[in-house]
Design a protein around this motif. Structure first.
Motif, mmCIF file in Angstrom:
data_model
loop_
_atom_site.group_PDB
_atom_site.id
_atom_site.type_symbol
_atom_site.label_atom_id
_atom_site.label_comp_id
_atom_site.label_asym_id
_atom_site.label_seq_id
_atom_site.Cartn_x
_atom_site.Cartn_y
_atom_site.Cartn_z
ATOM 1 N N LEU A 143 0.835 -1.200 0.000
ATOM 2 C CA LEU A 143 0.000 0.000 0.000
ATOM 3 C C LEU A 143 0.871 1.252 0.000
ATOM 4 N N ALA A 144 1.945 1.216 0.774
ATOM 5 C CA ALA A 144 2.791 2.415 0.868
ATOM 6 C C ALA A 144 3.525 2.681 -0.440
ATOM 7 N N ILE A 145 4.021 1.623 -1.065
ATOM 8 C CA ILE A 145 4.843 1.829 -2.265
ATOM 9 C C ILE A 145 3.973 2.054 -3.490
ATOM 10 N N TYR A 146 2.886 1.280 -3.609
ATOM 11 C CA TYR A 146 2.124 1.313 -4.851
ATOM 12 C C TYR A 146 0.771 2.000 -4.722
ATOM 13 N N GLY A 147 0.475 2.524 -3.544
ATOM 14 C CA GLY A 147 -0.868 3.052 -3.330
ATOM 15 C C GLY A 147 -1.132 4.368 -4.029
ATOM 16 N N LYS A 148 -2.334 4.876 -3.832
ATOM 17 C CA LYS A 148 -2.729 6.130 -4.473
ATOM 18 C C LYS A 148 -2.583 7.302 -3.504
ATOM 19 N N ALA A 149 -3.131 8.419 -3.894
ATOM 20 C CA ALA A 149 -2.848 9.680 -3.202
ATOM 21 C C ALA A 149 -3.174 9.640 -1.703
ATOM 22 N N HIS A 150 -4.295 9.073 -1.351
ATOM 23 C CA HIS A 150 -4.713 9.142 0.057
ATOM 24 C C HIS A 150 -4.364 7.876 0.818
ATOM 25 N N ARG A 151 -3.277 7.250 0.400
ATOM 26 C CA ARG A 151 -2.980 5.942 0.986
ATOM 27 C C ARG A 151 -2.622 6.033 2.460
ATOM 28 N N MET A 152 -2.021 7.175 2.862
ATOM 29 C CA MET A 152 -1.563 7.237 4.251
ATOM 30 C C MET A 152 -2.729 7.096 5.215
ATOM 31 N N ARG A 153 -3.829 7.727 4.875
ATOM 32 C CA ARG A 153 -4.990 7.618 5.754
ATOM 33 C C ARG A 153 -5.498 6.177 5.774
ATOM 34 N N ALA A 154 -5.568 5.594 4.572
ATOM 35 C CA ALA A 154 -6.040 4.214 4.493
ATOM 36 C C ALA A 154 -5.115 3.286 5.268
ATOM 37 N N LEU A 155 -3.829 3.574 5.147
ATOM 38 C CA LEU A 155 -2.831 2.718 5.778
ATOM 39 C C LEU A 155 -2.941 2.779 7.302
ATOM 40 N N VAL A 156 -3.044 4.003 7.791
ATOM 41 C CA VAL A 156 -3.124 4.170 9.244
ATOM 42 C C VAL A 156 -4.393 3.516 9.779
ATOM 43 N N LYS A 157 -5.471 3.702 9.042
ATOM 44 C CA LYS A 157 -6.740 3.117 9.459
ATOM 45 C C LYS A 157 -6.636 1.595 9.509
ATOM 46 N N PHE A 158 -6.119 1.050 8.441
ATOM 47 C CA PHE A 158 -5.973 -0.396 8.327
ATOM 48 C C PHE A 158 -5.109 -0.940 9.458
ATOM 49 N N ALA A 159 -3.946 -0.298 9.630
ATOM 50 C CA ALA A 159 -3.019 -0.796 10.642
ATOM 51 C C ALA A 159 -3.600 -0.630 12.038
ATOM 52 N N ALA A 160 -4.239 0.491 12.291
ATOM 53 C CA ALA A 160 -4.759 0.733 13.632
ATOM 54 C C ALA A 160 -5.854 -0.274 13.975
ATOM 55 N N TYR A 161 -6.768 -0.488 13.049
ATOM 56 C CA TYR A 161 -7.825 -1.473 13.301
ATOM 57 C C TYR A 161 -7.228 -2.845 13.561
#
Lengths: 480, 487
Positions: A143-161
């Motif tokens: 997700l971090a390397i290949y993701g799109k513009a708003h990946r950081m939010r998605a990433l944090v959400k995913f990891a936190a959950y």
């Protein structure tokens, strides 16, 4: 003489070895190395299947802490491991052609395959936790390397959950062993030293949180749509993401045997949640205009079914849930890849482009067939799974089964509407002609479809594999 | 007429400390003639020799000064951890001291004096030796934090000094109380008196509780336990990065070793401190983790992460000495390795002493791939993700607290870990995101000693994560930790 007990271990770590090799080999060999490693892994899976499953291998990993290295691939876990290996192979096949300079992606796919196979093979709670978290790292990196513009939010959400759940699970794991007084964390030992009384319910809730996030079960599902939407267009990370749904498996293998009383006690609530998840996400899917989000919600809906089956603790339903869990990966994964192909051709993930069928007939046809599999049309593997779940759940709670059953209608509605607006309808003015499937793309969509049809028509091999495992797990409930 | 009794002085158990002290004295004297890098090399040798002599003390059970200095297995294990952190500091200082404008012999001298103090705490067998060690360590630490001639460093040093002095004063007061209640300064004697509270008159129990709470507060300053943590972020982020590395690892290890000696040994059975500590631990977990979440500067975030880790480490103290000691013994080494390696990367790549902003780390992987991977391994380990050693550290801390009945604090720790995950993962993931803006790192930071340090840390946390037994089998023996107060 080679001991077949070691086969699962080799199968687990072979992809990881491959991912390290990719970093060592020169660039132009990367595709071949990755393909070869994943093919051999799949071959090992078939060997284990042919041998009727592997025995339990148990070594002392950290004796001072009672942590063992216990792995076994048989029954349900073998089926899931093989589907994982197969879809990883397909993903590598596609990534090698689709992604420019694919070395990193291939290495991540293989690293993730190791984590997933480990999850399915682990027969020790700490080992399970270790693999559970290990599978997280490559998916975050994808997700971090290949993701799109708003990946950081998605990433944090995913990891936190995910971590919120799994850390509570870790506390539960410690509790299960300590309060039960088991000498080790191995499943065999834990089963003989069950925790009883209210403590069991609390520990089950801790465990359940982790699984409900992974499944995902409403209301812990919010990470899923963002995760898929922000991932790379090709859909490869999403394939690995769908394989990621180990929640149902974890509930089945660990939660039912370790928390039998609590499972029975909470059954009505959890079944209700599961049925609601299935219906609710199908409803949301109907409103999506992004293919990836739509598929994410469709997957969520399937997982609601899986959860319904597992929570009902009924033999038919649990077998159905495991069947669905295994084969859902095939067609949902392939659908993610087909979405990636559509995106490659028209540069959009919108569900309302229209007219694709005129140019890319084969792509449209295969996609439609995969959608049929996804909405559980008879003759596809998904039907057997969903039908068994409903059949079993009906015996436990007719009304919930009825409510969940409505989902199948909703599924047909969202799937066919989206398909129709993308592939049929009029070609937009000025729209260019799109290329049809070429080369390996036929295999990438075709192979999963063939398998989904095969096991939809002839389910005996898979059922024979799963049935004994389900029976032995449910025996823990004391005849129910 | 009283007989004059020669003190019981055995040199062998003191040897590790004396070797480090020799390094400090050499640095002080030779500083007039030889360059700093030579001194650093000499000190590295002194540290290695000290480590070797420490290993030779294993299972020796020696003591000196009638039990005032204990060279038992616990001291050896914790002492080695101190030396690992020292070694990392020295190696990194080889490369970055001149850039941090602290490149003069006094830096090395002060560093080694601080280590001497740390080892004294680790080897202490009574409260006075512990206090002497603590003071040597603290005084040297104040100087280290101030060395760099900048406003930030001066401010941080002054803050450190003022609050540290208050901490020491409270600690001394606590020692006096404990002495008043038990009539002894020796750990073993205190433990024997406390062991049966009935030996103490009711008034003395009150004094004992007061004393142990004052000791707790005093130590709380040194390990940055909330609410005594306010100096930490400013001092850690204001000091030169090499000093930050030293303060956040070695000094903390030593302070925890002292706490283990005092609370796990001498005062185990004393009433009151454990229930206070659990509340402070809970506060540390919550405040440390949430505050780190809002940092935009990476070095400052690491400073808050050090506070958060204090919370996890303090959970070990809530366990029984046998389980908790083993957990702490494992966790402290892992913590040293991962924090040390992360700070080393910052020291190598930062442009200014403020470290870098988290947003500036975007795309680091494409500019310094090796350091980026190493740093993300450290961050994953700090976050407690398997297969890195931080996971087992956290696991052991959870287990120690859980098995001693502190279930709710384990659950709280699990919940706050989620915040930890978010603030560790953000920089880790940013490093892998493609980026087209020009680099914001110092271009010439990759030098061999620093790279070696980073490699050491990363290899350590990977090996200890996959095979925790390599270190845990040494610390796991409960017999080591059941005589923390001495026999």
């Amino acid at each position: 003489m080679f001991d077949p007990q070691w086969l699962p271990t080799i199968m687990i770590f072979l992809p990881l070895l491959g991912s390290l090799l990719i970093l060592l080999f020169p660039d132009r060999w990367r595709d071949e190395v990755a393909g070869f490693m994943s093919a051999v892994t799949l071959g090992l899976g078939l060997m284990i299947w042919y041998a009727g499953g592997s025995g339990l291998l148990s070594l002392n990993w950290i004796p001072a802490l009672g942590i063992t290295y216990s792995v076994e691939l048989s029954g349900v876990s073998l089926a899931l491991a093989m589907v994982t290996a197969f879809m990883s192979f397909i993903a590598i096949l596609y990534a090698a052609r689709r992604i420019p300079n694919p070395g990193t992606m291939l290495a991540l796919i293989l690293a993730m395959e190791t984590g997933l196979l480990g999850i399915f093979a682990a027969r020790d709670l700490i080992l399970f936790y270790v693999f559970f978290e290990d599978a997280l790292l490559p998916s975050l990196l994808m997700l971090a390397i290949y993701g799109k513009a708003h990946r950081m939010r998605a990433l944090v959400k995913f990891a936190a959950y995910t971590l919120f759940g799994s850390l509570l699970m870790l506390v539960s794991i410690i509790g299960v062993r300590y309060l039960g007084g088991s000498p080790t964390f191995a499943l065999v030992d834990l089963k003989q030293n069950l925790v009883t009384g209210p403590a069991q319910t609390w520990l089950y809730l801790g465990f359940l949180t982790a699984m409900a996030v992974k499944l995902p079960l409403w209301p812990l599902h919010a990470w899923l749509p963002d995760f898929h939407e922000q991932n790379h267009d090709s859909g490869i990370p999403d394939v690995m993401g769908t394989l990621y749904k180990v929640g149902g498996y974890g509930l089945f293998t660990f939660a039912i045997p370790l928390f039998p009383d609590a499972s029975l006690e909470l059954r009505p609530i959890l079944m209700g949640l599961a049925a609601f998840t299935a219906l609710y996400s199908a409803w949301i899917a109907f409103g999506q205009q992004d293919w990836k989000r739509l598929l994410a919600y469709a997957g969520l809906s399937h997982m609601g079914f899986v959860a319904l089956g597992v929570f009902s603790l009924n033999e038919t339903a649990v077998i159905g849930a495991m069947y669905l869990l295994a084969f859902q990966n095939l067609y949902t994964g392939a659908l993610f890849l087909s979405v990636g192909m559509v995106q490659e051709r028209i540069g959009s993930l919108d569900t309302r482009v229209g007219g694709l069928m005129t140019g890319a007939g084969a792509l449209g046809g295969l996609t439609m067939a995969l959608w049929f599999a996804s909405i559980a049309v008879p003759g596809f593997a998904g039907f057997i799974g969903e039908f068994s779940v409903l059949l079993g759940a009906y015996q436990v709670s007719p009304w919930l089964a009825f409510a969940a059953g409505i989902t199948t209608i909703a599924a047909a509605a969202y799937a066919l509407t989206a398909f129709q607006t993308t592939f049929w309808q009029a070609r937009p003015l000025g729209g260019v002609m799109v290329r049809d499937l070429i080369h390996t793309e036929w295999l990438i969509l075709g192979l999963p479809l063939v398998i989904a049809i095969f096991f939809g028509v002839y389910s005996a091999p898979a059922l024979n594999l799963m049935q004994p495992a389900v029976k032995s797990v449910l025996a823990a409930l004391g005849g129910n | 007429m009283p007989q004059l009794v020669a003190p019981d002085v055995a040199f062998l158990p003191m040897l590790p400390i004396l070797l480090v002290l020799a390094g400090a004295l050499l640095s002080t004297l030779l500083g007039f003639w030889v360059g700093r890098r030579t001194l650093t090399a000499i000190n590295i040798v002194a540290v290695l020799l000290s480590g070797a002599s420490m290993v030779s003390l294993w299972n020796g059970g020696l003591s000196s000064f009638a039990g005032g200095l204990q060279a038992d297995n616990a001291a050896v294990l914790l002492g080695l951890t101190v030396l690992v952190g020292t070694l990392m500091t020295l190696l990194v200082s080889l490369d970055t001291a001149w850039r941090e404008r602290v490149s003069f012999p006094e830096f090395d001298a002060m560093l080694m004096y601080a280590v001497t103090g740390c080892l004294l705490i680790v080897f202490s067998g009574d409260l006075i030796v512990m206090l002497i060690g603590l003071e040597i360590m603290s005084l040297a630490g104040y100087v280290l934090a101030t060395f760099q001639g900048s406003r930030r460093a001066e401010e941080s040093g002054l803050k450190y000094f003022l609050l540290g002095a208050v901490g020491s004063a409270i600690l001394i007061y606590g020692i006096a109380f404990v002495y008043g209640a038990t009539g002894s300064l020796n750990y073993a004697a205190i433990a024997a008196r406390v062991g049966s509270v009935s030996n103490l008159t009711p008034e003395n129990v009150g004094i004992l509780v007061g004393g142990s709470l004052l000791l707790l507060a005093g130590f709380g300053f040194k390990i940055a336990l909330v609410p005594f943590h306010q100096w930490t972020p400013d001092v850690y982020s204001g000091a030169p990065t090499t000093t930050f590395l030293f303060l956040s690892t070695v000094v903390k290890v030593a302070a925890f070793a002292g706490m283990l000696r005092v609370f796990g040994g001498a005062l185990t059975d004393a009433p009151g401190w454990a229930s206070t500590l659990q509340i402070l631990t809970a506060a540390t977990l919550i405040i440390g983790n949430t505050a780190a979440l809002f940092q935009t500067n990476f070095k400052r975030m690491l400073a808050y992460s050090a506070v958060a880790h204090t919370g996890f480490l303090a959970m070990c103290l809530l366990g029984t000495p046998e389980l908790g000691g083993a957990a702490l013994g494992y966790y402290l080494l892992v913590y040293t390795l991962m924090t040390g390696a992360a700070a080393a990367v910052v020291a190598a790549l930062q442009r200014t002493e403020a470290g870098f902003e988290i947003n500036d780390m975007r795309g680091l992987y494409y500019r310094h791939p090796g350091y980026a991977i190493a740093l993300s391994v450290c961050l994953a380990s700090l976050a407690g993700l398997p297969p890195f050693a931080g996971f087992f550290g956290k696991y052991l801390a959870f287990q120690a607290a859980f098995q001693n009945g502190y279930v709710w604090i384990s659950v709280l720790a699990a919940i706050t870990s989620v915040a930890a995950l978010v603030y560790y993962l953000r920089p880790a993931m940013l490093m892998f995101m493609p980026d087209r803006t020009p680099a914001r790192e110092y271009a010439h930071g990759q030098r061999f000693p620093t790279t070696f340090t980073v490699g050491l840390g990363v290899a350590g946390i990977t090996v200890l994560g996959i095979l925790p037994n390599v270190w845990y089998s040494w610390v796991a023996n409960p017999a080591i930790w059941s005589f923390l107060a001495g026999r």
